[in-house]
Every structure is written in C-alpha cells, then in structure tokens.
Design a protein around this motif. Structure first.
Motif, PDB file in Angstrom:
ATOM      1  N   TYR A  68       5.029   5.774 -13.370  1.00  0.00           N
ATOM      2  CA  TYR A  68       4.346   6.587 -12.378  1.00  0.00           C
ATOM      3  C   TYR A  68       3.259   5.738 -11.722  1.00  0.00           C
ATOM      4  O   TYR A  68       2.269   5.377 -12.366  1.00  0.00           O
ATOM      5  CB  TYR A  68       3.743   7.836 -13.024  1.00  0.00           C
ATOM      6  CG  TYR A  68       4.770   8.679 -13.770  1.00  0.00           C
ATOM      7  CD1 TYR A  68       5.535   9.626 -13.104  1.00  0.00           C
ATOM      8  CD2 TYR A  68       4.986   8.483 -15.136  1.00  0.00           C
ATOM      9  CE1 TYR A  68       6.479  10.384 -13.781  1.00  0.00           C
ATOM     10  CE2 TYR A  68       5.930   9.234 -15.819  1.00  0.00           C
ATOM     11  CZ  TYR A  68       6.670  10.185 -15.134  1.00  0.00           C
ATOM     12  OH  TYR A  68       7.616  10.927 -15.810  1.00  0.00           O
ATOM     13  N   LEU A  69       3.463   5.417 -10.457  1.00  0.00           N
ATOM     14  CA  LEU A  69       2.547   4.533  -9.745  1.00  0.00           C
ATOM     15  C   LEU A  69       1.465   5.359  -9.069  1.00  0.00           C
ATOM     16  O   LEU A  69       1.748   6.334  -8.366  1.00  0.00           O
ATOM     17  CB  LEU A  69       3.307   3.727  -8.687  1.00  0.00           C
ATOM     18  CG  LEU A  69       4.574   3.003  -9.151  1.00  0.00           C
ATOM     19  CD1 LEU A  69       5.189   2.239  -7.998  1.00  0.00           C
ATOM     20  CD2 LEU A  69       4.280   2.087 -10.328  1.00  0.00           C
ATOM     21  N   LYS A  70       0.225   4.928  -9.245  1.00  0.00           N
ATOM     22  CA  LYS A  70      -0.907   5.660  -8.664  1.00  0.00           C
ATOM     23  C   LYS A  70      -1.861   4.707  -7.965  1.00  0.00           C
ATOM     24  O   LYS A  70      -2.390   3.787  -8.582  1.00  0.00           O
ATOM     25  CB  LYS A  70      -1.662   6.456  -9.741  1.00  0.00           C
ATOM     26  CG  LYS A  70      -2.825   7.294  -9.184  1.00  0.00           C
ATOM     27  CD  LYS A  70      -3.445   8.146 -10.251  1.00  0.00           C
ATOM     28  CE  LYS A  70      -4.663   8.909  -9.735  1.00  0.00           C
ATOM     29  NZ  LYS A  70      -4.321   9.764  -8.577  1.00  0.00           N
ATOM     30  N   ASP A  71      -2.011   4.920  -6.672  1.00  0.00           N
ATOM     31  CA  ASP A  71      -3.018   4.231  -5.850  1.00  0.00           C
ATOM     32  C   ASP A  71      -2.912   2.713  -5.933  1.00  0.00           C
ATOM     33  O   ASP A  71      -3.932   2.008  -6.043  1.00  0.00           O
ATOM     34  CB  ASP A  71      -4.430   4.681  -6.253  1.00  0.00           C
ATOM     35  CG  ASP A  71      -4.652   6.159  -6.010  1.00  0.00           C
ATOM     36  OD1 ASP A  71      -3.978   6.720  -5.126  1.00  0.00           O
ATOM     37  OD2 ASP A  71      -5.498   6.755  -6.715  1.00  0.00           O
ATOM     38  N   LEU A  72      -1.691   2.193  -5.866  1.00  0.00           N
ATOM     39  CA  LEU A  72      -1.535   0.737  -5.791  1.00  0.00           C
ATOM     40  C   LEU A  72      -2.010   0.242  -4.421  1.00  0.00           C
ATOM     41  O   LEU A  72      -1.715   0.865  -3.394  1.00  0.00           O
ATOM     42  CB  LEU A  72      -0.076   0.330  -5.986  1.00  0.00           C
ATOM     43  CG  LEU A  72       0.375  -0.008  -7.413  1.00  0.00           C
ATOM     44  CD1 LEU A  72       0.223   1.189  -8.324  1.00  0.00           C
ATOM     45  CD2 LEU A  72       1.814  -0.508  -7.405  1.00  0.00           C
ATOM     46  N   THR A  73      -2.749  -0.855  -4.416  1.00  0.00           N
ATOM     47  CA  THR A  73      -3.097  -1.549  -3.180  1.00  0.00           C
ATOM     48  C   THR A  73      -2.470  -2.928  -3.236  1.00  0.00           C
ATOM     49  O   THR A  73      -2.693  -3.678  -4.187  1.00  0.00           O
ATOM     50  CB  THR A  73      -4.618  -1.676  -2.993  1.00  0.00           C
ATOM     51  OG1 THR A  73      -5.185  -0.364  -2.889  1.00  0.00           O
ATOM     52  CG2 THR A  73      -4.948  -2.459  -1.724  1.00  0.00           C
ATOM     53  N   ILE A  74      -1.665  -3.256  -2.217  1.00  0.00           N
ATOM     54  CA  ILE A  74      -0.915  -4.513  -2.206  1.00  0.00           C
ATOM     55  C   ILE A  74      -1.314  -5.344  -1.004  1.00  0.00           C
ATOM     56  O   ILE A  74      -1.397  -4.832   0.124  1.00  0.00           O
ATOM     57  CB  ILE A  74       0.596  -4.240  -2.178  1.00  0.00           C
ATOM     58  CG1 ILE A  74       1.023  -3.525  -3.468  1.00  0.00           C
ATOM     59  CG2 ILE A  74       1.401  -5.530  -2.009  1.00  0.00           C
ATOM     60  CD1 ILE A  74       2.482  -3.111  -3.489  1.00  0.00           C
ATOM     61  N   ASP A  75      -1.593  -6.627  -1.243  1.00  0.00           N
ATOM     62  CA  ASP A  75      -1.801  -7.600  -0.179  1.00  0.00           C
ATOM     63  C   ASP A  75      -0.437  -8.191   0.160  1.00  0.00           C
ATOM     64  O   ASP A  75       0.117  -8.980  -0.611  1.00  0.00           O
ATOM     65  CB  ASP A  75      -2.770  -8.687  -0.646  1.00  0.00           C
ATOM     66  CG  ASP A  75      -3.124  -9.678   0.459  1.00  0.00           C
ATOM     67  OD1 ASP A  75      -2.307  -9.885   1.373  1.00  0.00           O
ATOM     68  OD2 ASP A  75      -4.218 -10.269   0.399  1.00  0.00           O
ATOM     69  N   VAL A  76       0.126  -7.782   1.308  1.00  0.00           N
ATOM     70  CA  VAL A  76       1.469  -8.195   1.678  1.00  0.00           C
ATOM     71  C   VAL A  76       1.540  -9.696   1.930  1.00  0.00           C
ATOM     72  O   VAL A  76       2.548 -10.347   1.623  1.00  0.00           O
ATOM     73  CB  VAL A  76       1.936  -7.406   2.921  1.00  0.00           C
ATOM     74  CG1 VAL A  76       3.285  -7.907   3.407  1.00  0.00           C
ATOM     75  CG2 VAL A  76       2.006  -5.922   2.591  1.00  0.00           C
ATOM     76  N   CYS A  77       0.474 -10.283   2.477  1.00  0.00           N
ATOM     77  CA  CYS A  77       0.477 -11.721   2.781  1.00  0.00           C
ATOM     78  C   CYS A  77       0.500 -12.554   1.507  1.00  0.00           C
ATOM     79  O   CYS A  77       1.221 -13.547   1.411  1.00  0.00           O
ATOM     80  CB  CYS A  77      -0.736 -12.085   3.635  1.00  0.00           C
ATOM     81  SG  CYS A  77      -0.709 -11.337   5.282  1.00  0.00           S
ATOM     82  N   LYS A 115       1.385 -11.359  -1.436  1.00  0.00           N
ATOM     83  CA  LYS A 115       2.361 -10.790  -2.371  1.00  0.00           C
ATOM     84  C   LYS A 115       1.694 -10.451  -3.697  1.00  0.00           C
ATOM     85  O   LYS A 115       2.185 -10.778  -4.783  1.00  0.00           O
ATOM     86  CB  LYS A 115       3.534 -11.753  -2.606  1.00  0.00           C
ATOM     87  CG  LYS A 115       4.137 -12.349  -1.351  1.00  0.00           C
ATOM     88  CD  LYS A 115       4.785 -11.305  -0.474  1.00  0.00           C
ATOM     89  CE  LYS A 115       5.446 -11.921   0.746  1.00  0.00           C
ATOM     90  NZ  LYS A 115       5.967 -10.902   1.687  1.00  0.00           N
ATOM     91  N   ASP A 116       0.576  -9.761  -3.621  1.00  0.00           N
ATOM     92  CA  ASP A 116      -0.257  -9.536  -4.796  1.00  0.00           C
ATOM     93  C   ASP A 116      -0.651  -8.067  -4.876  1.00  0.00           C
ATOM     94  O   ASP A 116      -1.050  -7.458  -3.872  1.00  0.00           O
ATOM     95  CB  ASP A 116      -1.509 -10.412  -4.706  1.00  0.00           C
ATOM     96  CG  ASP A 116      -2.309 -10.439  -5.990  1.00  0.00           C
ATOM     97  OD1 ASP A 116      -1.771 -10.008  -7.038  1.00  0.00           O
ATOM     98  OD2 ASP A 116      -3.468 -10.890  -5.954  1.00  0.00           O
ATOM     99  N   ILE A 117      -0.536  -7.470  -6.087  1.00  0.00           N
ATOM    100  CA  ILE A 117      -0.982  -6.103  -6.321  1.00  0.00           C
ATOM    101  C   ILE A 117      -2.451  -6.159  -6.738  1.00  0.00           C
ATOM    102  O   ILE A 117      -2.777  -6.610  -7.836  1.00  0.00           O
ATOM    103  CB  ILE A 117      -0.131  -5.416  -7.401  1.00  0.00           C
ATOM    104  CG1 ILE A 117       1.353  -5.508  -7.049  1.00  0.00           C
ATOM    105  CG2 ILE A 117      -0.547  -3.953  -7.552  1.00  0.00           C
ATOM    106  CD1 ILE A 117       2.280  -4.999  -8.126  1.00  0.00           C
TER     107      ILE A 117
END
Length: 272
Positions: free
Chosen positions: A209-218, A220-222
């Motif tokens: 169950y994923l909650k409030d993940l913030t990902i830097d797409v550039c 490739k980092d959670i």
C-alpha cells in the motif's frame, strides 16, 4: 526465497501500441480471462522465519522492481510526459486529445520472449485516465495487470502476476516531481525439478500500500513516502513498512521489531 531471475530480451508479437505500453503500462494476456488473479491468502500459516533478512530482502526487491517497471506494469520513474496515444489500437474516450485531458483508454497486449532455453509469455490488459489541471496534463490514474509464465527445458517453471492501481499527480510545473498513491499486488509460484526425486517449490503473495510517495523523475529517485506490506510464503508470513529516504535508499521494519533494515534500491541489497 527465490533469487531474482535474469531479465529477458522481449520480442513483441503485436504492433507497438503506444509509448505508454512500452514505458509505462505493459500488461498481461491478450484475453481478459487471466484477470482472475489469485488473491493473497488469508490463511494463517505456521510462522517460521529462519532468515527474516532474506525474506525481507526479497519482499523489498519485488516492490522496488515493480516501482521501476522491471516486472512490467507502470514504471513510475517515467513520469507523466512519456504518455502518448499515437498508434493506440484500443478504444479511447474523451475530449481534447492534444493534452489528453479527460481521456480514458483500454488496451490488450500479448508478448512472447525467449532467452537461451527460457521461454516466456506475458499478457494482460491496461486502462488509464488522464487528469488535467487548468487545461494542462497533470497526471493520470492507471490500472494494469500483468501475468508472466517462464519455462525451461531444465525443469524451471515460474508464474507471476503483478497488479497495480496508482494515482499519479504532478507536483511542479515542469513535471520533474510526481506524487503517487495506490496499491501493488505481487504473486508468484516457482517450481524447479532437478530430474531426480527432489523438487523445489516456492509460493509468495505480497500486497503493498503506497502512501504519499514523492518521486524525482529526473534522478529516478523516490524521495519520500511509505509502502506498508503483507507477504505470505511457504510456512512464513510477515508484515512491515518501507520508508523511502531519497538517494535510492529505504528503511524497512518487519513485524514491528526494533531491527531496521536498510535497503539500497539501486544495488538491491539489504543491511542492518
């Protein structure tokens, strides 16, 4: 626990559907009859965890590979701007196709692969709805299902399923940072026959169950967020939480114990 199998070089047996089918939403069989994916067992098993670290490492490996698209399904590291409907063969409904605002689409995929003596088949369905803010593309909601079967002439049989339901939102105007909430389901059965009297079998069910993940797409980092999970295998079961820390690291606590396992999402190693 089963060791991670090497990836296969895939050869598509159908025309490319769209960028999202390759980069974001590759899914299971050409018919929806495979949608009866086994659900995680609710039966309480005899709980013996001879190597909690190894079990936790496999559970962490499964969710990391899934988030990074290595098991098929949505690759969250691709962000939202890689989505395209160009050449899409399935039905789509909505308006304003240039920005994808309010667009919903549904597709079926069938993929055959071979590497050495390993033969693989992947198939499934996907659906996604594009969200907009002030008339601009601002994210999407994705549901996808993936079923893969691998066999070899030497007695290996692997069958695994991945189901994902994610809501992805852009957190900045440049779409470098995205937020993710949702669920991820993984099931696998591995059977290995050595050609003698002994065989090896491993079964695993995992729900995240994923909650409030913030990902830097550039990068490739959670950067932050949590994934709580329940996992069941042959004579074992665990629960726990992964807390994402950035720099491709996460901390994991299993069964409420005080031991903290440090997971490197790049090298896929776990330490205490």
């Amino acid at each position: 626990m089963m060791k991670q199998l090497p990836g296969l070089k895939q050869k598509f047996t159908i025309k490319p559907l769209l960028a999202v089918a390759v980069c974001i939403l590759l899914v299971y069989s050409s018919c929806r009859k495979n949608d009866n994916t086994p659900v995680p067992s609710t039966t309480t098993t005899t709980k013996t965890t001879p190597d909690t670290k190894a079990i936790g490492g496999q559970v962490a490996l499964n969710i990391a590979n899934s988030l990074y698209g290595k098991l098929g399904g949505a690759n969250l590291m691709d962000g939202v701007d890689s989505v395209s409907l160009t050449g899409h063969m399935g039905p789509h409904h909505g308006y304003n196709t240039n920005s994808l605002c309010g667009f919903f689409t549904d597709s079926l995929v069938s993929v055959d692969s071979r590497e050495g003596d390993t033969v693989s088949h992947t198939g499934g369905n996907l659906s996604f709805y594009f969200n907009c803010k002030d008339g601009k593309h601002a994210g999407y909601t994705a549901y996808d299902s993936l079923g893969t079967t691998r066999t070899t002439s030497k007695g290996l049989f692997q069958n695994y399923y991945v189901k994902q339901y994610y809501t992805i939102d852009c957190k900045d105007d440049k779409h470098q940072f995205i937020g993710v909430n949702g669920t991820n389901y993984f099931y696998q059965l591995v059977n290995i026959s050595c050609g003698c009297d002994k065989t090896y079998a491993d079964i695993e069910n995992s729900v995240y169950y994923l909650k409030d993940l913030t990902i830097d797409v550039c990068k490739k980092d959670i950067l932050s967020g949590t994934a709580t999970f329940k996992a069941y295998g042959y004579h074992w079961s665990i629960t726990g939480t992964m807390t994402f820390l950035g720099n491709h690291m996460a901390d994991m606590i299993i069964d409420g114990n005080s031991t903290i396992y440090h997971v490197n999402l790049l090298t896929q190693t776990i330490t205490t």
